[in-house]
Design a protein around this motif. Structure first.
Motif, PDB file in Angstrom:
ATOM      1  N   TRP A  84      -8.955 -19.321   3.065  1.00 53.83           N
ATOM      2  CA  TRP A  84      -9.843 -18.450   3.849  1.00 53.83           C
ATOM      3  C   TRP A  84     -10.734 -17.585   2.965  1.00 53.83           C
ATOM      4  O   TRP A  84     -11.823 -17.189   3.381  1.00 53.83           O
ATOM      5  CB  TRP A  84      -9.017 -17.583   4.794  1.00 53.83           C
ATOM      6  CG  TRP A  84      -8.248 -18.411   5.784  1.00 53.83           C
ATOM      7  CD1 TRP A  84      -6.906 -18.658   5.785  1.00 53.83           C
ATOM      8  CD2 TRP A  84      -8.790 -19.139   6.886  1.00 53.83           C
ATOM      9  NE1 TRP A  84      -6.578 -19.489   6.821  1.00 53.83           N
ATOM     10  CE2 TRP A  84      -7.712 -19.807   7.519  1.00 53.83           C
ATOM     11  CE3 TRP A  84     -10.084 -19.295   7.407  1.00 53.83           C
ATOM     12  CZ2 TRP A  84      -7.893 -20.604   8.642  1.00 53.83           C
ATOM     13  CZ3 TRP A  84     -10.260 -20.096   8.524  1.00 53.83           C
ATOM     14  CH2 TRP A  84      -9.177 -20.743   9.127  1.00 53.83           C
ATOM     15  N   GLU A  85     -10.286 -17.306   1.752  1.00 56.64           N
ATOM     16  CA  GLU A  85     -11.080 -16.520   0.793  1.00 56.64           C
ATOM     17  C   GLU A  85     -11.586 -15.229   1.421  1.00 56.64           C
ATOM     18  O   GLU A  85     -12.763 -14.873   1.318  1.00 56.64           O
ATOM     19  CB  GLU A  85     -12.253 -17.355   0.263  1.00 56.64           C
ATOM     20  CG  GLU A  85     -11.833 -18.576  -0.529  1.00 56.64           C
ATOM     21  CD  GLU A  85     -11.073 -18.228  -1.808  1.00 56.64           C
ATOM     22  OE1 GLU A  85     -11.295 -17.134  -2.352  1.00 56.64           O
ATOM     23  OE2 GLU A  85     -10.248 -19.060  -2.242  1.00 56.64           O
ATOM     24  N   GLU A  86     -10.676 -14.528   2.069  1.00 53.57           N
ATOM     25  CA  GLU A  86     -10.988 -13.237   2.682  1.00 53.57           C
ATOM     26  C   GLU A  86     -10.013 -12.187   2.168  1.00 53.57           C
ATOM     27  O   GLU A  86      -8.850 -12.501   1.876  1.00 53.57           O
ATOM     28  CB  GLU A  86     -10.890 -13.336   4.214  1.00 53.57           C
ATOM     29  CG  GLU A  86     -11.921 -14.277   4.821  1.00 53.57           C
ATOM     30  CD  GLU A  86     -11.704 -14.503   6.308  1.00 53.57           C
ATOM     31  OE1 GLU A  86     -12.594 -15.062   6.955  1.00 53.57           O
ATOM     32  OE2 GLU A  86     -10.624 -14.125   6.808  1.00 53.57           O
ATOM     33  N   PRO A  87     -10.458 -10.938   2.032  1.00 51.59           N
ATOM     34  CA  PRO A  87      -9.563  -9.889   1.527  1.00 51.59           C
ATOM     35  C   PRO A  87      -8.468  -9.560   2.533  1.00 51.59           C
ATOM     36  O   PRO A  87      -8.592  -9.840   3.734  1.00 51.59           O
ATOM     37  CB  PRO A  87     -10.498  -8.698   1.323  1.00 51.59           C
ATOM     38  CG  PRO A  87     -11.624  -8.930   2.289  1.00 51.59           C
ATOM     39  CD  PRO A  87     -11.807 -10.421   2.338  1.00 51.59           C
ATOM     40  N   ALA A  88      -7.401  -8.976   2.045  1.00 51.24           N
ATOM     41  CA  ALA A  88      -6.332  -8.531   2.933  1.00 51.24           C
ATOM     42  C   ALA A  88      -6.884  -7.504   3.908  1.00 51.24           C
ATOM     43  O   ALA A  88      -7.672  -6.618   3.540  1.00 51.24           O
ATOM     44  CB  ALA A  88      -5.200  -7.926   2.113  1.00 51.24           C
ATOM     45  N   VAL A  89      -6.482  -7.626   5.159  1.00 51.87           N
ATOM     46  CA  VAL A  89      -6.930  -6.681   6.182  1.00 51.87           C
ATOM     47  C   VAL A  89      -6.343  -5.300   5.880  1.00 51.87           C
ATOM     48  O   VAL A  89      -5.150  -5.167   5.567  1.00 51.87           O
ATOM     49  CB  VAL A  89      -6.499  -7.163   7.582  1.00 51.87           C
ATOM     50  CG1 VAL A  89      -6.822  -6.113   8.630  1.00 51.87           C
ATOM     51  CG2 VAL A  89      -7.167  -8.501   7.905  1.00 51.87           C
ATOM     52  N   ALA A  90      -7.200  -4.277   5.963  1.00 45.45           N
ATOM     53  CA  ALA A  90      -6.743  -2.907   5.706  1.00 45.45           C
ATOM     54  C   ALA A  90      -5.730  -2.480   6.763  1.00 45.45           C
ATOM     55  O   ALA A  90      -5.905  -2.727   7.952  1.00 45.45           O
ATOM     56  CB  ALA A  90      -7.931  -1.959   5.707  1.00 45.45           C
ATOM     57  N   THR A  91      -4.641  -1.851   6.319  1.00 48.21           N
ATOM     58  CA  THR A  91      -3.596  -1.360   7.212  1.00 48.21           C
ATOM     59  C   THR A  91      -3.278   0.088   6.871  1.00 48.21           C
ATOM     60  O   THR A  91      -3.546   0.557   5.752  1.00 48.21           O
ATOM     61  CB  THR A  91      -2.313  -2.202   7.059  1.00 48.21           C
ATOM     62  OG1 THR A  91      -1.922  -2.211   5.686  1.00 48.21           O
ATOM     63  CG2 THR A  91      -2.537  -3.632   7.527  1.00 48.21           C
ATOM     64  N   ASP A  92      -2.736   0.804   7.850  1.00 49.94           N
ATOM     65  CA  ASP A  92      -2.348   2.196   7.594  1.00 49.94           C
ATOM     66  C   ASP A  92      -1.175   2.257   6.625  1.00 49.94           C
ATOM     67  O   ASP A  92      -1.098   3.146   5.774  1.00 49.94           O
ATOM     68  CB  ASP A  92      -1.969   2.887   8.915  1.00 49.94           C
ATOM     69  CG  ASP A  92      -3.181   3.069   9.829  1.00 49.94           C
ATOM     70  OD1 ASP A  92      -4.304   3.154   9.303  1.00 49.94           O
ATOM     71  OD2 ASP A  92      -2.986   3.093  11.060  1.00 49.94           O
ATOM     72  N   ASP A  93      -0.248   1.295   6.769  1.00 51.89           N
ATOM     73  CA  ASP A  93       0.919   1.240   5.890  1.00 51.89           C
ATOM     74  C   ASP A  93       0.567   0.364   4.699  1.00 51.89           C
ATOM     75  O   ASP A  93       0.663  -0.861   4.749  1.00 51.89           O
ATOM     76  CB  ASP A  93       2.120   0.672   6.650  1.00 51.89           C
ATOM     77  CG  ASP A  93       3.426   0.833   5.871  1.00 51.89           C
ATOM     78  OD1 ASP A  93       3.353   1.149   4.659  1.00 51.89           O
ATOM     79  OD2 ASP A  93       4.492   0.635   6.456  1.00 51.89           O
ATOM     80  N   VAL A  94       0.098   0.967   3.606  1.00 51.23           N
ATOM     81  CA  VAL A  94      -0.356   0.187   2.465  1.00 51.23           C
ATOM     82  C   VAL A  94       0.825  -0.218   1.587  1.00 51.23           C
ATOM     83  O   VAL A  94       1.846   0.471   1.530  1.00 51.23           O
ATOM     84  CB  VAL A  94      -1.376   0.982   1.623  1.00 51.23           C
ATOM     85  CG1 VAL A  94      -2.594   1.332   2.455  1.00 51.23           C
ATOM     86  CG2 VAL A  94      -0.742   2.227   1.011  1.00 51.23           C
ATOM     87  N   ALA A  95       0.667  -1.350   0.913  1.00 46.55           N
ATOM     88  CA  ALA A  95       1.692  -1.802  -0.026  1.00 46.55           C
ATOM     89  C   ALA A  95       1.658  -0.910  -1.266  1.00 46.55           C
ATOM     90  O   ALA A  95       0.589  -0.592  -1.791  1.00 46.55           O
ATOM     91  CB  ALA A  95       1.435  -3.256  -0.418  1.00 46.55           C
ATOM     92  N   THR A  96       2.821  -0.501  -1.731  1.00 46.74           N
ATOM     93  CA  THR A  96       2.900   0.420  -2.868  1.00 46.74           C
ATOM     94  C   THR A  96       3.452  -0.280  -4.106  1.00 46.74           C
ATOM     95  O   THR A  96       4.041  -1.372  -4.020  1.00 46.74           O
ATOM     96  CB  THR A  96       3.802   1.610  -2.534  1.00 46.74           C
ATOM     97  OG1 THR A  96       5.154   1.141  -2.398  1.00 46.74           O
ATOM     98  CG2 THR A  96       3.358   2.301  -1.247  1.00 46.74           C
ATOM     99  N   GLU A  97       3.287   0.386  -5.242  1.00 52.19           N
ATOM    100  CA  GLU A  97       3.821  -0.169  -6.485  1.00 52.19           C
ATOM    101  C   GLU A  97       5.340  -0.288  -6.428  1.00 52.19           C
ATOM    102  O   GLU A  97       5.917  -1.267  -6.907  1.00 52.19           O
ATOM    103  CB  GLU A  97       3.418   0.709  -7.668  1.00 52.19           C
ATOM    104  CG  GLU A  97       3.937   0.190  -9.006  1.00 52.19           C
ATOM    105  CD  GLU A  97       3.539   1.065 -10.173  1.00 52.19           C
ATOM    106  OE1 GLU A  97       3.835   0.657 -11.316  1.00 52.19           O
ATOM    107  OE2 GLU A  97       2.955   2.146  -9.955  1.00 52.19           O
ATOM    108  N   ALA A  98       5.994   0.688  -5.808  1.00 55.32           N
ATOM    109  CA  ALA A  98       7.456   0.644  -5.722  1.00 55.32           C
ATOM    110  C   ALA A  98       7.912  -0.558  -4.897  1.00 55.32           C
ATOM    111  O   ALA A  98       8.894  -1.233  -5.241  1.00 55.32           O
ATOM    112  CB  ALA A  98       7.980   1.939  -5.112  1.00 55.32           C
ATOM    113  N   GLU A  99       7.194  -0.843  -3.800  1.00 50.51           N
ATOM    114  CA  GLU A  99       7.550  -1.994  -2.964  1.00 50.51           C
ATOM    115  C   GLU A  99       7.305  -3.301  -3.708  1.00 50.51           C
ATOM    116  O   GLU A  99       8.131  -4.227  -3.662  1.00 50.51           O
ATOM    117  CB  GLU A  99       6.736  -1.950  -1.675  1.00 50.51           C
ATOM    118  CG  GLU A  99       7.094  -0.771  -0.783  1.00 50.51           C
ATOM    119  CD  GLU A  99       6.075  -0.504   0.310  1.00 50.51           C
ATOM    120  OE1 GLU A  99       6.386   0.278   1.235  1.00 50.51           O
ATOM    121  OE2 GLU A  99       4.958  -1.082   0.237  1.00 50.51           O
TER     122      GLU A  99
END
Length: 408
Positions: free
Chosen positions: A279-294
């Motif tokens: 699909w070559e599309e960016p990840a959809v923005a979400t309120d719960d963002v992925a963190t470095e710790a995760e």
């Protein structure tokens, strides 16, 4: 076992089918040229062949039993091209001398880039049973010999010619066999056009892709996507068991594509046997963002040899993520799924590549995860761009490996 032409083949080579070599490059004495190949024929001794080729070659197959009737040896020689090979098969006479019974060359070259390129319309005019003369007239040039095989009689003689296409990545190959009268006839034709999907107004969507399944007809797939698609690859051999066609469709992203493979059934209908989406599309923005710790939690789990399922990744990263690519074939061995999660910084994503393990989408190693964070000592204040976690690769297919029915 592979093979190709004879002295009658030398006549074919004489009509512009000699294997091209860079004009200014000196040919090493220990590689076989098309002229040398044409000089050796059925009945020649192994000493003559080695002398003609300028090298002893490498014995790659040997059968030696009581007496000489079934003794057999196959010797391989190099060609000018790195990937090329010449193989010559010998049997042993009762006197103990080895004599040539078959010869094969896969030159390792590709079609000469002539001004006249093969087109899809011309390819469509070439059919099984057409003569080599008609095929050359149709494509407008003699083509380039890329493989030849010759054995006693005409039953096994074969030659493969290649023509260039408009795209430098594309090629057309036609495999000819010789009939009992000595005439070369089309047996199999293959084309890879090396072009992207036509950017039609109607783009394929994720919802449409989800409605295409293994076993669907080509008509169903075309109706679902709204257009006929762009033919990327076509393989047509006698019968229908090997026939294959790849169709491409554009996606909303100019860099994305869908690729659906179809195989022909015994009834002559085309059925879906594989589907790919990038699909070559960016990840959809979400309120719960992925963190470095995760990200670190998942990466460390993989580093310790513990798999990460899709459900687990979604739970840890806090959202479903955005599917970036999908590969699906009959069975599950080659299925792939790529999912990306938003980190709050454009271009910096957590990416996981999943395969099917135990019926579940699973990431298995650290090669299956990528993220925007580098080692702590080198980490910048902001996440860096993600380099990717091994997305599906649907690049150019390899040229066919022609199987010739030889003596062994």
């Amino acid at each position: 076992m592979k093979r190709i032409l004879s002295t009658a083949v030398a006549a074919v080579i004489a009509v512009g089918l000699a294997v091209p070599v860079t004009a200014t490059a000196a040919v090493p004495s220990n590689v076989v040229t098309s002229r040398e190949f044409a000089k050796v024929a059925y009945g020649n001794s192994i000493q003559y062949v080695r002398s003609t080729f300028g090298t002893n070659g490498t014995v790659v197959d040997r059968i030696d039993v009581a007496g000489t009737r079934n003794d057999y040896v196959k010797v391989r020689f190099p060609t000018y091209y790195k990937d090329g090979t010449v193989e010559v098969e010998f049997l042993r006479r009762t006197s103990g001398t080895w004599y040539l019974v078959a010869k094969y060359a896969s030159w390792g070259n590709s079609a000469k880039r002539t001004a006249d390129k093969a087109t899809s319309a011309e390819f469509g005019k070439v059919k099984q049973g057409n003569s080599i003369t008609y095929t050359r007239q149709t494509f407008g040039t003699a083509g380039t010999v890329v493989e030849t095989y010759e054995a006693p009689g005409t039953e096994h003689d074969a030659v493969v010619l290649e023509w260039p296409t408009e795209s430098t990545d594309g090629w057309v190959q036609v495999y000819f066999v010789k009939n009992s009268s000595g005439t070369w006839k089309v047996d199999t034709r293959v084309a890879f056009w090396g072009e992207d999907a036509k950017r039609t107004a109607d783009k394929a969507t994720r919802a449409e892709f989800d409605r295409v399944a293994i076993g669907n007809s080509i008509d169903h797939v075309r109706r679902t996507f709204g257009t006929a698609g762009t033919i990327a690859y076509y393989f047509d051999a006698p019968g229908s068991s090997s026939d294959l066609v790849w169709l491409l469709w554009p996606t909303p992203s100019p860099d994305g594509f869908l690729n659906v493979d179809f195989a022909k059934t015994s009834a002559g209908t085309w059925k879906t046997v594989g589907r790919w989406a990038a699909w070559e599309e960016p990840a959809v923005a979400t309120d719960d963002v992925a963190t470095e710790a995760e990200f670190t939690q998942l990466r460390d789990r993989l580093a310790n040899g513990q798999p990460v399922t899709l459900a687990m990744a979604r739970s840890v990263l806090g959202s479903a993520g955005t599917i970036g690519y999908r590969a699906d074939e009959a069975g599950t061995d080659l299925d792939q799924l790529g999912v990306a999660w938003y980190t709050g910084t454009e271009g910096a994503e957590v990416q996981l590549s999943f395969v099917v393990s135990g019926g579940t989408w699973t990431a298995l190693t650290t090669d299956h995860i990528a993220g925007p964070w580098t080692a702590r000592a080198l980490r910048s204040a902001a996440p860096e761009a993600t380099t990717g976690a091994g997305p599906v690769d649907r690049d150019a297919p390899e040229r066919p490996t022609w199987e010739h029915h030889g003596l062994r």
